[in-house]
Design a protein around this motif. Sequence first.
Motif: not given
Length: 276
Positions: A37-39, A42, A65, A67, A73
Motif C-alpha cells: 500500500s502506498r500508505t 490505508k 508500504q 509507494d 519506499s
Amino acid sequence: MTEAKVVLVTGANTGLGYEIIKALYASPQPYTLLLGSRTLFKGEAAAAQLKSEVPESTSTLTVIQTDVSSDASLEAAIALITDSHGRIDALVNNAGAGFDGQIRDEKMSIRDAFNASWDTNVTGNHVLTTLAIPLLLKSSDPRLIFVTSGTSSIWETDPANWGGMPPLARINASPVAGWPKPKEVNPITSYRSSKAGLNMLMREWARILKNDGVKVWGISPGFLATNLGGISPETLRKMGAREPHLGGEFMRDVVQGKYDEWAGSVIRSNNTKQPW
C-alpha cells in the motif's frame, strides 16, 4: 507440509489489488501475503476489512508500504521482505493510476499528467521489479506479473479489428470533426499509452529472465467497476464494467498456475491472449 508461498501485491489496499489479496486469502491454499500500500494507514485499514470479510484463512497477512513513485519506499520494502522472508514467490505489480480526468478537468497539465501516469504505471513497476529480482530468484517457482489493461492493445485501435465488440468501438471510435473535442466521460489517452508501454516492459522482463526460470505475464483483468481514474463504480457499471472480485479471482488462478503455458503473453480473463 509445503511452505506457504510469499506473494507481494502492490496497490492492494483498494480496487483490483484488494480483490487479488482477498481471493488468495480466501483460498484453501496457504500463502504469506504481503499487502502493498502506498500508505501504511490505508493498508492497515484494508487488512482489517479483509479479515472481517474473510474471518477464517489458512494464510498470513502483512502490510508493506510500497509507494511506487518513491525509490526509498521500494528499497525499504525489499529490505524488510529480505529480512523477514528471504524470498518472493510471486510479485504482482498491480499499482497503477489514471490521470486523464485531471487533464479534462484542468487540474493537471498534459505534461504533468502524462509524466505521473508513466511514473506510476511503468517506471515504478520497473524499479520495484529490479529490486525484487534477487528475492524472486530464491523461489523454486518464481512468478512475475504486470497488471495491464484491455485498452492497451494497439492492434484493436484499428476499426477493422473491433469484431463487432461494443467496448472496442466505444474506446476507439473517433469524435466529430472540430476543435476542441467534446470532453469524454472516461478519457484514457495517457493511461492506455502507459499500459501499452507496460506491455513492452513485461516482454523485456520475459526476455531478461527467460533462462532464470521466472514465469512472466501481462494480465488484462477486464473492465472492472473499481474507482480507477476517479470514475465511480456505479458509473462504470452503467458502462458495462464487471464486478471487481472477478478480476481478483482470475489473478488468483494465474498465481496458482492455471495459465502457465501462456507465460510471456498478455492474457485476458476470458481465457484469450490479448493482441498487441
